[in-house]
Write a protein that holds these residues in place. Structure first.
Motif, PDB file in Angstrom:
ATOM      1  N   THR A  15      35.724  10.762  40.982  1.00 33.47           N
ATOM      2  CA  THR A  15      34.475  11.339  40.475  1.00 33.47           C
ATOM      3  C   THR A  15      34.223  12.667  41.177  1.00 33.47           C
ATOM      4  OG1 THR A  15      33.609   9.110  40.143  1.00 33.47           O
ATOM      5  CG2 THR A  15      32.001  10.909  40.142  1.00 33.47           C
ATOM      6  N   ILE A  16      34.048  13.713  40.369  1.00 36.81           N
ATOM      7  CA  ILE A  16      33.750  15.040  40.928  1.00 36.81           C
ATOM      8  C   ILE A  16      32.245  15.099  41.131  1.00 36.81           C
ATOM      9  CG2 ILE A  16      34.033  17.541  40.623  1.00 36.81           C
ATOM     10  CD1 ILE A  16      36.713  16.450  39.989  1.00 36.81           C
ATOM     11  N   LEU A  17      31.808  15.308  42.355  1.00 37.55           N
ATOM     12  CA  LEU A  17      30.371  15.297  42.628  1.00 37.55           C
ATOM     13  C   LEU A  17      29.766  16.707  42.622  1.00 37.55           C
ATOM     14  CD1 LEU A  17      30.467  12.565  45.399  1.00 37.55           C
ATOM     15  CD2 LEU A  17      29.699  12.265  43.042  1.00 37.55           C
ATOM     16  N   ASP A  18      30.615  17.726  42.610  1.00 40.89           N
ATOM     17  CA  ASP A  18      30.109  19.105  42.523  1.00 40.89           C
ATOM     18  C   ASP A  18      29.712  19.422  41.079  1.00 40.89           C
ATOM     19  OD1 ASP A  18      30.572  19.493  45.167  1.00 40.89           O
ATOM     20  OD2 ASP A  18      32.428  20.617  44.912  1.00 40.89           O
ATOM     21  N   GLU A  19      28.729  20.325  40.922  1.00 39.08           N
ATOM     22  CA  GLU A  19      28.307  20.735  39.574  1.00 39.08           C
ATOM     23  C   GLU A  19      29.215  21.805  38.996  1.00 39.08           C
ATOM     24  OE1 GLU A  19      24.283  21.994  39.345  1.00 39.08           O
ATOM     25  OE2 GLU A  19      23.516  19.940  39.313  1.00 39.08           O
ATOM     26  N   ARG A  20      29.877  22.525  39.880  1.00 38.95           N
ATOM     27  CA  ARG A  20      30.749  23.624  39.432  1.00 38.95           C
ATOM     28  C   ARG A  20      32.186  23.388  39.861  1.00 38.95           C
ATOM     29  NH1 ARG A  20      29.127  28.993  38.122  1.00 38.95           N
ATOM     30  NH2 ARG A  20      31.024  29.872  38.973  1.00 38.95           N
ATOM     31  N   ILE A  21      33.129  23.567  38.933  1.00 40.80           N
ATOM     32  CA  ILE A  21      34.538  23.668  39.315  1.00 40.80           C
ATOM     33  C   ILE A  21      34.946  25.083  38.939  1.00 40.80           C
ATOM     34  CG2 ILE A  21      36.860  22.719  39.150  1.00 40.80           C
ATOM     35  CD1 ILE A  21      35.749  20.220  37.891  1.00 40.80           C
ATOM     36  N   ASP A  22      35.176  25.914  39.952  1.00 39.53           N
ATOM     37  CA  ASP A  22      35.601  27.290  39.691  1.00 39.53           C
ATOM     38  C   ASP A  22      36.683  27.668  40.692  1.00 39.53           C
ATOM     39  OD1 ASP A  22      34.381  27.952  42.103  1.00 39.53           O
ATOM     40  OD2 ASP A  22      32.602  28.820  41.164  1.00 39.53           O
ATOM     41  N   PHE A  53      29.729  22.911  34.957  1.00 40.30           N
ATOM     42  CA  PHE A  53      30.466  24.156  34.695  1.00 40.30           C
ATOM     43  C   PHE A  53      31.921  24.042  35.131  1.00 40.30           C
ATOM     44  CE2 PHE A  53      32.184  28.225  36.033  1.00 40.30           C
ATOM     45  CZ  PHE A  53      31.921  29.025  34.945  1.00 40.30           C
ATOM     46  N   ILE A  54      32.828  24.504  34.281  1.00 38.90           N
ATOM     47  CA  ILE A  54      34.240  24.581  34.672  1.00 38.90           C
ATOM     48  C   ILE A  54      34.784  25.928  34.202  1.00 38.90           C
ATOM     49  CG2 ILE A  54      35.150  23.457  32.553  1.00 38.90           C
ATOM     50  CD1 ILE A  54      37.139  21.977  34.472  1.00 38.90           C
ATOM     51  N   ASP A  55      35.617  26.561  35.024  1.00 36.03           N
ATOM     52  CA  ASP A  55      36.237  27.816  34.594  1.00 36.03           C
ATOM     53  C   ASP A  55      37.721  27.572  34.314  1.00 36.03           C
ATOM     54  OD1 ASP A  55      37.549  27.752  37.016  1.00 36.03           O
ATOM     55  OD2 ASP A  55      36.873  29.725  37.690  1.00 36.03           O
ATOM     56  N   SER A  56      38.466  28.653  34.037  1.00 37.55           N
ATOM     57  CA  SER A  56      39.864  28.470  33.644  1.00 37.55           C
ATOM     58  C   SER A  56      40.705  27.887  34.781  1.00 37.55           C
ATOM     59  CB  SER A  56      40.451  29.788  33.156  1.00 37.55           C
ATOM     60  OG  SER A  56      40.459  30.743  34.189  1.00 37.55           O
ATOM     61  N   SER A  57      40.345  28.198  36.018  1.00 40.14           N
ATOM     62  CA  SER A  57      41.131  27.649  37.131  1.00 40.14           C
ATOM     63  C   SER A  57      40.878  26.141  37.278  1.00 40.14           C
ATOM     64  CB  SER A  57      40.807  28.380  38.437  1.00 40.14           C
ATOM     65  OG  SER A  57      39.538  28.012  38.920  1.00 40.14           O
ATOM     66  N   SER A  87      33.129  22.127  25.426  1.00 41.17           N
ATOM     67  CA  SER A  87      33.409  23.271  24.552  1.00 41.17           C
ATOM     68  C   SER A  87      34.527  24.145  25.126  1.00 41.17           C
ATOM     69  CB  SER A  87      32.141  24.085  24.299  1.00 41.17           C
ATOM     70  OG  SER A  87      31.784  24.801  25.459  1.00 41.17           O
ATOM     71  N   MET A  88      34.680  24.138  26.446  1.00 45.88           N
ATOM     72  CA  MET A  88      35.783  24.889  27.067  1.00 45.88           C
ATOM     73  C   MET A  88      37.133  24.250  26.729  1.00 45.88           C
ATOM     74  SD  MET A  88      34.870  27.546  28.584  1.00 45.88           S
ATOM     75  CE  MET A  88      33.719  27.695  27.247  1.00 45.88           C
ATOM     76  N   PHE A  89      37.158  22.920  26.697  1.00 48.20           N
ATOM     77  CA  PHE A  89      38.394  22.217  26.328  1.00 48.20           C
ATOM     78  C   PHE A  89      38.735  22.499  24.867  1.00 48.20           C
ATOM     79  CE2 PHE A  89      39.507  19.538  29.934  1.00 48.20           C
ATOM     80  CZ  PHE A  89      38.334  19.572  30.685  1.00 48.20           C
ATOM     81  N   GLU A  90      37.694  22.635  24.049  1.00 44.50           N
ATOM     82  CA  GLU A  90      37.922  22.887  22.621  1.00 44.50           C
ATOM     83  C   GLU A  90      38.414  24.313  22.389  1.00 44.50           C
ATOM     84  OE1 GLU A  90      34.639  19.549  21.273  1.00 44.50           O
ATOM     85  OE2 GLU A  90      34.087  21.671  21.318  1.00 44.50           O
ATOM     86  N   LEU A  91      37.783  25.262  23.078  1.00 41.42           N
ATOM     87  CA  LEU A  91      38.156  26.667  22.916  1.00 41.42           C
ATOM     88  C   LEU A  91      39.612  26.913  23.321  1.00 41.42           C
ATOM     89  CD1 LEU A  91      36.947  29.465  22.224  1.00 41.42           C
ATOM     90  CD2 LEU A  91      36.286  29.672  24.617  1.00 41.42           C
ATOM     91  N   THR A  92      40.047  26.230  24.373  1.00 39.89           N
ATOM     92  CA  THR A  92      41.423  26.410  24.857  1.00 39.89           C
ATOM     93  C   THR A  92      42.364  25.386  24.210  1.00 39.89           C
ATOM     94  OG1 THR A  92      40.885  24.947  26.704  1.00 39.89           O
ATOM     95  CG2 THR A  92      40.703  27.312  27.109  1.00 39.89           C
ATOM     96  N   ARG A  93      41.813  24.580  23.327  1.00 40.74           N
ATOM     97  CA  ARG A  93      42.529  23.510  22.632  1.00 40.74           C
ATOM     98  C   ARG A  93      43.105  22.475  23.602  1.00 40.74           C
ATOM     99  NH1 ARG A  93      46.141  26.549  18.278  1.00 40.74           N
ATOM    100  NH2 ARG A  93      44.867  28.386  17.967  1.00 40.74           N
TER     101      ARG A  93
ATOM    102  N   PRO B 112      50.117  25.068  27.055  1.00 35.92           N
ATOM    103  CA  PRO B 112      49.178  25.653  28.004  1.00 35.92           C
ATOM    104  C   PRO B 112      49.721  25.706  29.431  1.00 35.92           C
ATOM    105  CG  PRO B 112      48.475  23.453  27.344  1.00 35.92           C
ATOM    106  CD  PRO B 112      49.632  23.815  26.482  1.00 35.92           C
ATOM    107  N   GLY B 113      49.492  26.839  30.064  1.00 36.74           N
ATOM    108  CA  GLY B 113      49.873  26.988  31.459  1.00 36.74           C
ATOM    109  C   GLY B 113      48.644  26.781  32.337  1.00 36.74           C
ATOM    110  N   GLU B 114      48.870  26.730  33.644  1.00 37.40           N
ATOM    111  CA  GLU B 114      47.754  26.461  34.547  1.00 37.40           C
ATOM    112  C   GLU B 114      46.941  27.713  34.846  1.00 37.40           C
ATOM    113  OE1 GLU B 114      49.168  24.351  37.990  1.00 37.40           O
ATOM    114  OE2 GLU B 114      50.434  23.130  36.686  1.00 37.40           O
ATOM    115  N   SER B 115      47.427  28.882  34.421  1.00 42.44           N
ATOM    116  CA  SER B 115      46.647  30.097  34.660  1.00 42.44           C
ATOM    117  C   SER B 115      46.835  31.050  33.473  1.00 42.44           C
ATOM    118  CB  SER B 115      47.097  30.751  35.959  1.00 42.44           C
ATOM    119  OG  SER B 115      48.454  31.103  35.861  1.00 42.44           O
ATOM    120  N   GLY B 116      46.133  32.174  33.522  1.00 37.99           N
ATOM    121  CA  GLY B 116      46.283  33.180  32.474  1.00 37.99           C
ATOM    122  C   GLY B 116      45.310  33.008  31.319  1.00 37.99           C
ATOM    123  N   MET B 117      44.297  32.192  31.520  1.00 32.82           N
ATOM    124  CA  MET B 117      43.318  31.928  30.459  1.00 32.82           C
ATOM    125  C   MET B 117      42.061  32.796  30.586  1.00 32.82           C
ATOM    126  SD  MET B 117      43.709  29.378  28.177  1.00 32.82           S
ATOM    127  CE  MET B 117      44.766  27.985  27.853  1.00 32.82           C
ATOM    128  N   GLY B 118      41.846  33.398  31.752  1.00 31.01           N
ATOM    129  CA  GLY B 118      40.580  34.067  32.051  1.00 31.01           C
ATOM    130  C   GLY B 118      40.185  35.132  31.043  1.00 31.01           C
TER     131      GLY B 118
END
Lengths: 112, 147
Positions: A15-22, A53-57, A87-93, B112-118
């Motif tokens: 379980t991730i307890l942080d609100e942000r994964i960046d 929140f999650i970013d690409s990393s 929605s991030m998972f959907e955008l990146t498929r 999909p790769g682990e980076s390059g999405m930004g």
């Protein structure tokens, strides 16, 4: 990163307890997952209910875990993803890549 | 950070300078989220816009941090956010080598790769993205039209 790892019905639940994964904490998540997998965990569920929140990393860290587990013929699932995060998972498929479940308890039980 | 009274066509102007360290990402991102809540005339999905600004500011800032030279004395990122009547203009300044935006490949979403999405995410979510190199700085300019 604030994480909670527990065993529920033969699954290792992280379980991730942080609100942000960046990019500030995703490296730590990636390493943690790899250590779980190298330690022999083959059935991993990541509970994202607290994550706003999650970013690409962050997506990359989860993807790394998914790849490693599947390479070992294990199971890797994500549960309780909030709407905007999904929605991030959907955008990146990536919703097609991950095994995604709406609700942990519904899919995997409550451990009792 | 500076919040100015309206001048010309600018309603809100925010100008932030942070060190190139990932621990400041949440700070930059929260400003974007907060601004999305102040858009009186915005009729679209406010929660989605709030997330998008959070993401775009995070990704654009990470991009600078990743490429920043560690021993460079100008080790910082400057971000300006301009809220106008019908558009949000974000500029992210870096003082590094710069890059060619047009040469950044699209990610292969089937593998999909682990980076390059930004940058892909920024371009997918915003209406205009340009990168301009100047003599002593570069600027990534992002525009989102508000409906």
């Amino acid at each position: 990163m604030n994480l909670k790892q527990e065993k529920i019905n033969d699954y290792s639940v992280l379980t991730i307890l942080d609100e942000r994964i960046d990019a500030h904490n995703s490296g730590e998540l990636k390493v943690y997952l790899l250590q779980m997998i190298e330690g022999g965990e083959k059935r991993i569920i990541v509970h994202l209910g607290h994550v706003r929140f999650i970013d690409s990393s962050g997506l990359g860290a989860l993807l790394s875990g998914n790849k490693q587990v599947l390479a070992r013929s294990g199971e890797f699932a994500l549960t309780n993803i909030q709407k905007q995060v999904l929605s991030m998972f959907e955008l990146t498929r990536l919703n097609r890549v991950f095994d995604i479940h709406d609700d942990f308890t519904e899919s995997f039980g409550n451990g009792t | 950070m500076e919040l100015r009274a309206p001048m010309c066509d600018t309603f809100i102007h925010v100008d932030v300078v942070i060190p190139t360290q990932t621990k400041y990402l949440a700070l930059i991102a929260s400003i974007g989220e907060r601004i999305a809540k102040e858009l009186d005339n915005f009729t679209g999905d406010r929660e989605a816009l709030s997330y998008q600004l959070n993401l775009v500011l995070t990704e654009a800032t990470v991009n600078v941090i990743k490429h920043a030279c560690e021993d460079d004395i100008k080790n910082c990122v400057r971000v300006t956010i301009n809220l106008q009547e019908d558009a949000l203009n974000i500029k992210v300044y870096d003082y590094g080598q710069g890059f060619d935006l047009e040469a950044v490949p699209l990610p292969d979403l089937d593998h999909p790769g682990e980076s390059g999405m930004g940058l892909f995410l920024i371009r997918s979510l915003m209406d205009s993205v340009t990168y301009t190199q100047h003599a002593d700085y570069n600027v990534l300019e992002i525009i989102k039209y508000l409906k």
